[in-house]
Scaffold this motif. Structure first.
Motif, PDB file in Angstrom:
ATOM      1  N   SER A  14       0.829  -1.212   0.000  1.00  0.00           N
ATOM      2  CA  SER A  14       0.000   0.000   0.000  1.00  0.00           C
ATOM      3  C   SER A  14       0.860   1.257   0.000  1.00  0.00           C
ATOM      4  O   SER A  14       2.076   1.207   0.245  1.00  0.00           O
ATOM      5  N   GLY A  15       0.193   2.406  -0.229  1.00  0.00           N
ATOM      6  CA  GLY A  15       0.907   3.678  -0.198  1.00  0.00           C
ATOM      7  C   GLY A  15       1.516   3.970   1.160  1.00  0.00           C
ATOM      8  O   GLY A  15       2.632   4.493   1.251  1.00  0.00           O
ATOM      9  N   GLY A  16       0.784   3.632   2.229  1.00  0.00           N
ATOM     10  CA  GLY A  16       1.318   3.850   3.563  1.00  0.00           C
ATOM     11  C   GLY A  16       2.540   2.995   3.839  1.00  0.00           C
ATOM     12  O   GLY A  16       3.511   3.449   4.462  1.00  0.00           O
ATOM     13  N   MET A  17       2.519   1.760   3.367  1.00  0.00           N
ATOM     14  CA  MET A  17       3.670   0.874   3.540  1.00  0.00           C
ATOM     15  C   MET A  17       4.866   1.382   2.743  1.00  0.00           C
ATOM     16  O   MET A  17       6.008   1.360   3.213  1.00  0.00           O
ATOM     17  N   ALA A  18       4.599   1.853   1.517  1.00  0.00           N
ATOM     18  CA  ALA A  18       5.685   2.402   0.707  1.00  0.00           C
ATOM     19  C   ALA A  18       6.314   3.620   1.382  1.00  0.00           C
ATOM     20  O   ALA A  18       7.539   3.803   1.356  1.00  0.00           O
ATOM     21  N   GLN A  19       5.485   4.444   2.035  1.00  0.00           N
ATOM     22  CA  GLN A  19       6.019   5.623   2.705  1.00  0.00           C
ATOM     23  C   GLN A  19       6.843   5.215   3.931  1.00  0.00           C
ATOM     24  O   GLN A  19       7.830   5.866   4.270  1.00  0.00           O
ATOM     25  N   ARG A  20       6.461   4.114   4.573  1.00  0.00           N
ATOM     26  CA  ARG A  20       7.270   3.601   5.682  1.00  0.00           C
ATOM     27  C   ARG A  20       8.637   3.138   5.192  1.00  0.00           C
ATOM     28  O   ARG A  20       9.650   3.324   5.870  1.00  0.00           O
ATOM     29  N   VAL A  21       8.661   2.532   4.016  1.00  0.00           N
ATOM     30  CA  VAL A  21       9.942   2.126   3.431  1.00  0.00           C
ATOM     31  C   VAL A  21      10.810   3.352   3.158  1.00  0.00           C
ATOM     32  O   VAL A  21      12.019   3.349   3.423  1.00  0.00           O
ATOM     33  N   ALA A  22      10.203   4.411   2.632  1.00  0.00           N
ATOM     34  CA  ALA A  22      10.953   5.637   2.356  1.00  0.00           C
ATOM     35  C   ALA A  22      11.527   6.222   3.638  1.00  0.00           C
ATOM     36  O   ALA A  22      12.663   6.720   3.659  1.00  0.00           O
ATOM     37  N   LEU A  23      10.769   6.153   4.728  1.00  0.00           N
ATOM     38  CA  LEU A  23      11.259   6.644   6.017  1.00  0.00           C
ATOM     39  C   LEU A  23      12.429   5.789   6.494  1.00  0.00           C
ATOM     40  O   LEU A  23      13.451   6.314   6.961  1.00  0.00           O
ATOM     41  N   ALA A  24      12.293   4.460   6.369  1.00  0.00           N
ATOM     42  CA  ALA A  24      13.381   3.565   6.772  1.00  0.00           C
ATOM     43  C   ALA A  24      14.640   3.839   5.953  1.00  0.00           C
ATOM     44  O   ALA A  24      15.762   3.850   6.483  1.00  0.00           O
TER      45      ALA A  24
END
Length: 271
Positions: free
Chosen positions: A151-161
């Motif tokens: 999902s978009g939220g999961m992708a944004q978590r990856v970007a934060l990591a």
């Protein structure tokens, strides 16, 4: 969203100082003073470990300010310092996360996080660090997935990591949750605070969301054109300290007056 956090480690948070920072686009020469002035005479100090949110109308230079801190753009005048050292080119002590995750579709989530690792990181140390970060953002079970399958939220978590991979002294966030739906955005705000509790760093956050600024930040800086007759370009119009400690109760009555004041400064009339 369930996240298992590692114990807090020693902070690598860096202080940020801006002195007389201005940015003009399209000027033919500094002496002529022509061109489009976006920022003018910005002075700002950010303490190590502090979260500062930057608000302001569209076009006032919020993103330009962040790019100057990260070394992605050079100010036309003034100076930016991180831990007392001037920023010259891409700033190695800063990491950036944007509104779009900007993941490489052919890499796994783990592979995308690994892109943020410092040069020279050994394979074994890199695998360990990537696994730590994916666990930190609640994605340990998705390491092998491709961006298109999350999902978009999961992708944004990856970007934060990915942004945290090299333990930056300054984390620069340019509207990182703006493209998410309302519920996911709230969850991501709470996740960010959890992550920063486990991996402390200094944060400069651009947002258009006053509620987000009040929930996340220790201080809120409002950019805008000062009413001082000095010509075009935004400067620091107001700086306010947000009451209470993070994480805050979103329904805290102490924030109501501050919320109304910030909205008024952004051109939203009081009810």
């Amino acid at each position: 969203m369930s996240t298992t956090l590692a114990p807090p480690r020693t902070s690598s948070a860096a202080g940020v100082r801006l002195r007389g920072v201005g940015r003009t686009f399209g000027a033919r020469s500094a002496a002529r003073g022509d061109g489009h002035v976006v920022l003018r005479d910005v002075d700002l100090d950010v303490a190590p470990g502090e979260i500062v949110a930057v608000l302001g109308p569209s076009g006032c230079g919020k993103s330009t300010l962040l790019r100057a801190v990260a070394g992605l753009d050079a100010p036309s005048r003034g100076e930016v310092l991180v831990d007392g050292a001037p920023v010259r080119g891409i700033e190695p002590r800063a990491a950036v996360a944007f509104q779009e995750p900007r993941l490489l579709p052919w890499r796994s989530l783990a592979g995308n996080v690994a892109l943020g690792l410092p040069r020279g990181t050994s394979r074994a140390a890199g695998r360990e660090r990537v696994a730590e970060l994916l666990g930190l953002v609640g994605l340990a079970d998705f390491a092998g997935h491709r961006p298109r399958s999350v999902s978009g939220g999961m992708a944004q978590r990856v970007a934060l990591a990915r942004a945290l991979a090299r333990r930056p002294g300054v984390l620069v966030l340019d509207e990182p949750f703006a493209a998410l739906d309302a519920l996911t955005r709230l969850k991501m705000q709470d996740l960010l605070l959890d992550v920063l509790a486990a991996a402390p760093t200094t944060v400069l956050l651009v947002t258009h969301d006053v509620e987000e600024a009040l929930h996340l930040a220790d201080r809120v800086v409002v950019l805008g054109a000062p009413d001082d007759g000095r010509g075009p370009g935004a400067g620091v119009r107001t700086t306010v300290r947000v009451p209470g400690q993070r994480p805050r109760d979103r329904g805290d009555a102490r924030l109501a007056a501050l919320r109304a004041d910030l909205l008024a400064q952004l051109g939203v009339p009081r009810a």
